[in-house]
Design a protein around this motif. Structure first.
Motif, PDB file in Angstrom:
ATOM      1  N   ASP A 213       0.904  -1.133  -0.040  1.00 19.57           N
ATOM      2  CA  ASP A 213      -0.071  -0.044   0.016  1.00 19.57           C
ATOM      3  C   ASP A 213       0.891   1.237   0.024  1.00 19.57           C
ATOM      4  OD1 ASP A 213      -1.892   2.016   0.368  1.00 19.57           O
ATOM      5  OD2 ASP A 213      -2.954   1.272   1.974  1.00 19.57           O
ATOM      6  N   LEU A 214       1.643   1.440  -1.008  1.00 24.18           N
ATOM      7  CA  LEU A 214       2.659   2.459  -1.471  1.00 24.18           C
ATOM      8  C   LEU A 214       1.977   3.959  -0.823  1.00 24.18           C
ATOM      9  CD1 LEU A 214       5.633   2.375  -2.013  1.00 24.18           C
ATOM     10  CD2 LEU A 214       4.959   3.100  -4.276  1.00 24.18           C
ATOM     11  N   ALA A 215       0.972   4.235  -1.457  1.00 19.25           N
ATOM     12  CA  ALA A 215       0.378   5.608  -1.146  1.00 19.25           C
ATOM     13  C   ALA A 215       0.126   5.599   0.268  1.00 19.25           C
ATOM     14  CB  ALA A 215      -0.957   5.815  -1.662  1.00 19.25           C
ATOM     15  N   PHE A 216      -0.180   4.814   0.994  1.00 19.76           N
ATOM     16  CA  PHE A 216      -0.444   5.032   2.412  1.00 19.76           C
ATOM     17  C   PHE A 216       0.932   4.930   3.070  1.00 19.76           C
ATOM     18  CE2 PHE A 216      -0.154   2.789   6.719  1.00 19.76           C
ATOM     19  CZ  PHE A 216      -0.956   3.328   7.336  1.00 19.76           C
ATOM     20  N   ARG A 217       1.733   4.403   2.762  1.00 18.30           N
ATOM     21  CA  ARG A 217       3.024   4.313   3.432  1.00 18.30           C
ATOM     22  C   ARG A 217       3.955   5.682   3.061  1.00 18.30           C
ATOM     23  NH1 ARG A 217       4.751   2.306   7.493  1.00 18.30           N
ATOM     24  NH2 ARG A 217       3.130   0.798   6.739  1.00 18.30           N
TER      25      ARG A 217
ATOM     26  N   GLY B 119       8.087  12.437  -7.838  1.00 12.57           N
ATOM     27  CA  GLY B 119       7.802  13.691  -8.012  1.00 12.57           C
ATOM     28  C   GLY B 119       6.796  14.330  -6.944  1.00 12.57           C
ATOM     29  N   ASP B 120       6.152  15.160  -7.325  1.00  2.00           N
ATOM     30  CA  ASP B 120       4.848  15.848  -6.541  1.00  2.00           C
ATOM     31  C   ASP B 120       3.393  15.199  -7.111  1.00  2.00           C
ATOM     32  OD1 ASP B 120       6.472  17.518  -5.279  1.00  2.00           O
ATOM     33  OD2 ASP B 120       6.430  19.091  -6.826  1.00  2.00           O
ATOM     34  N   ARG B 121       3.618  14.409  -7.877  1.00  8.86           N
ATOM     35  CA  ARG B 121       2.197  13.741  -8.472  1.00  8.86           C
ATOM     36  C   ARG B 121       1.919  12.655  -7.506  1.00  8.86           C
ATOM     37  NH1 ARG B 121       2.713   8.417 -10.585  1.00  8.86           N
ATOM     38  NH2 ARG B 121       4.833   7.874 -10.921  1.00  8.86           N
ATOM     39  N   PRO B 122       0.526  12.707  -7.363  1.00  8.24           N
ATOM     40  CA  PRO B 122       0.006  11.539  -6.404  1.00  8.24           C
ATOM     41  C   PRO B 122       0.187  10.267  -7.011  1.00  8.24           C
ATOM     42  CG  PRO B 122      -1.819  12.619  -7.806  1.00  8.24           C
ATOM     43  CD  PRO B 122      -0.747  13.341  -8.003  1.00  8.24           C
ATOM     44  N   VAL B 123       0.282   9.218  -6.145  1.00  5.35           N
ATOM     45  CA  VAL B 123       0.382   7.833  -6.555  1.00  5.35           C
ATOM     46  C   VAL B 123      -0.895   7.069  -6.432  1.00  5.35           C
ATOM     47  CG1 VAL B 123       1.303   5.749  -5.974  1.00  5.35           C
ATOM     48  CG2 VAL B 123       2.799   7.420  -6.036  1.00  5.35           C
ATOM     49  N   ARG B 124      -1.639   7.367  -5.350  1.00  9.21           N
ATOM     50  CA  ARG B 124      -2.910   6.875  -5.206  1.00  9.21           C
ATOM     51  C   ARG B 124      -3.837   7.038  -6.429  1.00  9.21           C
ATOM     52  NH1 ARG B 124      -4.665   4.768  -0.812  1.00  9.21           N
ATOM     53  NH2 ARG B 124      -3.352   6.059   0.584  1.00  9.21           N
TER      54      ARG B 124
ATOM     55  N   ASP C 158      -0.402   2.684  -7.977  1.00  9.08           N
ATOM     56  CA  ASP C 158      -0.808   1.826  -6.700  1.00  9.08           C
ATOM     57  C   ASP C 158      -1.653   0.626  -6.893  1.00  9.08           C
ATOM     58  OD1 ASP C 158      -2.431   2.036  -4.642  1.00  9.08           O
ATOM     59  OD2 ASP C 158      -3.894   3.541  -5.106  1.00  9.08           O
ATOM     60  N   LEU C 159      -1.083  -0.254  -6.097  1.00 10.04           N
ATOM     61  CA  LEU C 159      -1.525  -1.634  -6.487  1.00 10.04           C
ATOM     62  C   LEU C 159      -3.111  -1.578  -5.876  1.00 10.04           C
ATOM     63  CD1 LEU C 159       1.562  -3.643  -4.694  1.00 10.04           C
ATOM     64  CD2 LEU C 159       1.080  -2.841  -7.130  1.00 10.04           C
ATOM     65  N   LEU C 160      -3.530  -1.082  -5.044  1.00 10.32           N
ATOM     66  CA  LEU C 160      -5.118  -1.211  -4.413  1.00 10.32           C
ATOM     67  C   LEU C 160      -5.968  -0.803  -5.551  1.00 10.32           C
ATOM     68  CD1 LEU C 160      -4.953   0.115  -0.825  1.00 10.32           C
ATOM     69  CD2 LEU C 160      -4.360  -2.374  -1.857  1.00 10.32           C
ATOM     70  N   THR C 161      -5.329   0.454  -6.589  1.00 12.53           N
ATOM     71  CA  THR C 161      -5.981   0.628  -7.543  1.00 12.53           C
ATOM     72  C   THR C 161      -6.150  -0.511  -8.802  1.00 12.53           C
ATOM     73  OG1 THR C 161      -5.844   3.086  -7.095  1.00 12.53           O
ATOM     74  CG2 THR C 161      -6.197   2.522  -9.425  1.00 12.53           C
TER      75      THR C 161
END
Length: 271
Positions: free
Chosen positions: A153-157, A175-180, A185-188
């Motif tokens: 859960d990389l975004a949470f981490r 960078g500054d871009r969102p991963v979630r 994002d594996l959950l996505t």
């Protein structure tokens, strides 16, 4: 087994890099070790390293060479720095290198099976994340995928209040871009997953990534993925990973390549 330290130039990266490769060799007179070789081109396991490691670490910290000797299995361990197996925002194109150039080079350098049924990927921590991302984004490439203590859960981490990813490492990769909500994002990826290869998820109950793995498994089960889950006592360390990589090798669908069930060939134990 033949052990190869391979230094080469990667066009995708624009630089010289390395991989460590184990190739099967049939032997009968080695003391304490019997090597096997599969008929035809050998199956291959891409085995990915973690955040603080490199392509030599699995060989230095585990008995991976001894574990695979009776299996007739080749193991490719690439070097990707601290990239999270991504095309870095402020670095290099490690995702493109992993999925495109690395397999092409390996099949050019070595005799390896190109069949999906003979191709596997696994990794630990950051490498567990990379292995699952590769399999979810390219499910037709692999027959099985395994994550050991993966950062699933990389975004949470990245946002964790006490154990976040180093912001400098994160900024280089993303960078500054969102991963979630993205393909990183594996959950996505689970929300849109179709048919996927069987997935083995192992994490120690004392590991700081344990809750991340629980969330991933719950989402994967909801998505109906074929899962084998091993949540047992253990920490984020090499004693755990050395034991669990042997379990992964026993789990891989290699039985049709030899005369013994996979577990017996991998561990010397019968069921």
């Amino acid at each position: 087994m033949a052990l190869i330290r391979c230094d080469f130039f990667a066009e995708t990266l624009g630089l010289s890099t390395s991989m460590t490769v184990i190739l099967p060799q049939r032997t009968t007179s080695q003391i304490g070790l019997t090597g096997a070789e599969a008929p035809g081109d050998p199956p291959v396991l891409y085995l990915l390293h973690g955040l603080s490691d490199d392509d030599t670490i699995w060989l230095r910290r585990t008995a991976i060479e001894r574990y695979v000797a009776p299996l007739g299995l080749a193991v490719v361990m690439p070097q990707v720095g601290r990239s999270f197996y991504a095309d870095e925002e402020h670095g290099n194109r490690y995702w493109t290198f992993l999925r495109e150039e690395l397999p092409q080079l390996c099949h050019g350098f070595f005799r390896l099976s190109a069949r999906r049924e003979d191709t596997f990927v696994a990794g630990l921590s950051m490498g567990g994340y990379g292995a699952v991302k590769w399999a979810l984004r390219e499910p037709d490439r692999f027959a099985a995928v395994a994550s050991l203590s993966g950062a699933l859960d990389l975004a949470f981490r990245a946002e964790h209040p006490t154990r976040p990813i180093d912001p400098r490492v994160w900024h280089t990769a993303f960078g500054d871009r969102p991963v979630r909500g993205t393909d990183d994002d594996l959950l996505t990826l689970l929300d849109s997953a179709g048919a996927t290869p069987p997935l083995y998820v192992a994490c120690g109950s004392e590991d700081f990534l344990y809750e991340d793995n629980v969330r991933f498994v719950e989402r994967a089960r909801s998505a109906g993925l074929p899962l084998t889950v091993d949540f047992s006592p253990g920490e984020h360390d090499w004693a755990y990973w050395d034991a669990k990589i042997a379990d992964v090798l026993a789990w891989l669908p290699l039985a049709d390549r030899g005369g013994q069930p996979t577990e017996e060939r991998a561990t010397g134990r019968s069921k």
